[in-house]
Design a protein around this motif. Sequence first.
Motif, PDB file in Angstrom:
ATOM      1  N   LYS A  57       0.432   4.319  12.468  1.00 24.65           N
ATOM      2  CA  LYS A  57       1.042   3.089  12.962  1.00 24.65           C
ATOM      3  C   LYS A  57       2.505   3.022  12.540  1.00 24.65           C
ATOM      4  CE  LYS A  57      -2.763   1.396  14.690  1.00 24.65           C
ATOM      5  NZ  LYS A  57      -2.980   1.097  16.075  1.00 24.65           N
ATOM      6  N   ILE A  97       5.810   0.364  11.836  1.00 24.30           N
ATOM      7  CA  ILE A  97       6.350  -0.970  11.605  1.00 24.30           C
ATOM      8  C   ILE A  97       7.862  -0.851  11.566  1.00 24.30           C
ATOM      9  CG2 ILE A  97       6.614  -2.847   9.930  1.00 24.30           C
ATOM     10  CD1 ILE A  97       3.759  -2.244   8.970  1.00 24.30           C
ATOM     11  N   SER A 135       7.097  -0.116  18.155  1.00 29.32           N
ATOM     12  CA  SER A 135       6.336  -0.448  16.942  1.00 29.32           C
ATOM     13  C   SER A 135       5.113  -1.288  17.257  1.00 29.32           C
ATOM     14  CB  SER A 135       7.234  -1.225  15.972  1.00 29.32           C
ATOM     15  OG  SER A 135       8.321  -0.434  15.580  1.00 29.32           O
ATOM     16  N   GLY A 171       3.937  -3.139  14.635  1.00 28.43           N
ATOM     17  CA  GLY A 171       4.184  -4.248  13.732  1.00 28.43           C
ATOM     18  C   GLY A 171       5.671  -4.420  13.488  1.00 28.43           C
ATOM     19  N   LYS A 202       2.191  -7.449  19.200  1.00 31.14           N
ATOM     20  CA  LYS A 202       2.620  -6.903  17.915  1.00 31.14           C
ATOM     21  C   LYS A 202       2.216  -7.885  16.817  1.00 31.14           C
ATOM     22  CE  LYS A 202       6.673  -4.600  19.883  1.00 31.14           C
ATOM     23  NZ  LYS A 202       5.895  -3.510  20.344  1.00 31.14           N
ATOM     24  N   LYS A 254      -1.461  -4.611   7.389  1.00 32.36           N
ATOM     25  CA  LYS A 254      -2.049  -3.280   7.612  1.00 32.36           C
ATOM     26  C   LYS A 254      -3.447  -3.403   8.224  1.00 32.36           C
ATOM     27  CE  LYS A 254      -3.402  -0.747   4.127  1.00 32.36           C
ATOM     28  NZ  LYS A 254      -3.434   0.089   2.922  1.00 32.36           N
ATOM     29  N   LEU A 272      -3.134  -4.257  11.853  1.00 36.05           N
ATOM     30  CA  LEU A 272      -2.670  -3.099  12.623  1.00 36.05           C
ATOM     31  C   LEU A 272      -3.803  -2.108  12.891  1.00 36.05           C
ATOM     32  CD1 LEU A 272       0.787  -2.313  11.001  1.00 36.05           C
ATOM     33  CD2 LEU A 272       0.348  -3.364  13.229  1.00 36.05           C
TER      34      LEU A 272
END
Length: 184
Positions: free
Chosen positions: A2, A4, A67, A69, A100, A170, A173
């Motif tokens: 992932k 961010i 992204s 996040g 997001k 987290k 996500l």
Amino acid sequence: MKTITIISGSYSLSSRLNGLIEFIDHYYSQEIHLNFIHVHQLSAKALITADYSDPSILQANQLVEESQGVIVATPTFKASYSGILKTYLDLLPQHIFDNKVVLPLAIGGSSAHLLILKYALEPVLSELGAQHIVHGVYTLDSQIKRRDGGGFELDADASKRLSVALDYLKKLLAEPLMTKVTRF
């Protein structure tokens, strides 16, 4: 992995706000890919003239777009987020935060301003499409100490509160978001 993107509304890299960013960088280390946008490093002319086509703005916006996040971090000035952050947020596409997870962070000299997250910053994030906003973390300047030789250290309380928010970010996500926004 992932991704961010951290958007920093600080006016310099020596700001205590970078103590939060440093903490996040170490906290996630190899688990999450982090992009950094230090708004003060973008083209000043593009920010002031709202030049959406400037390469530095386009590149920064692309990082946000790609992204899953976003962390928006700001110092507190006159009971609000920084003006430089506002100039950049104004250059983001209207629904860039759709789908997001967003975490707002702020630092300030007094706890009297902790509501800037809820009443000043979150409405703007929502206007940009954020529907999944993690409860923000407000940290006092005094909770971030400069280390001899460079860098910053957060006190135990600030570290704990920021860790809780980062863990929740987290977790979100890792899960599919309950509501996917589709705009026509």
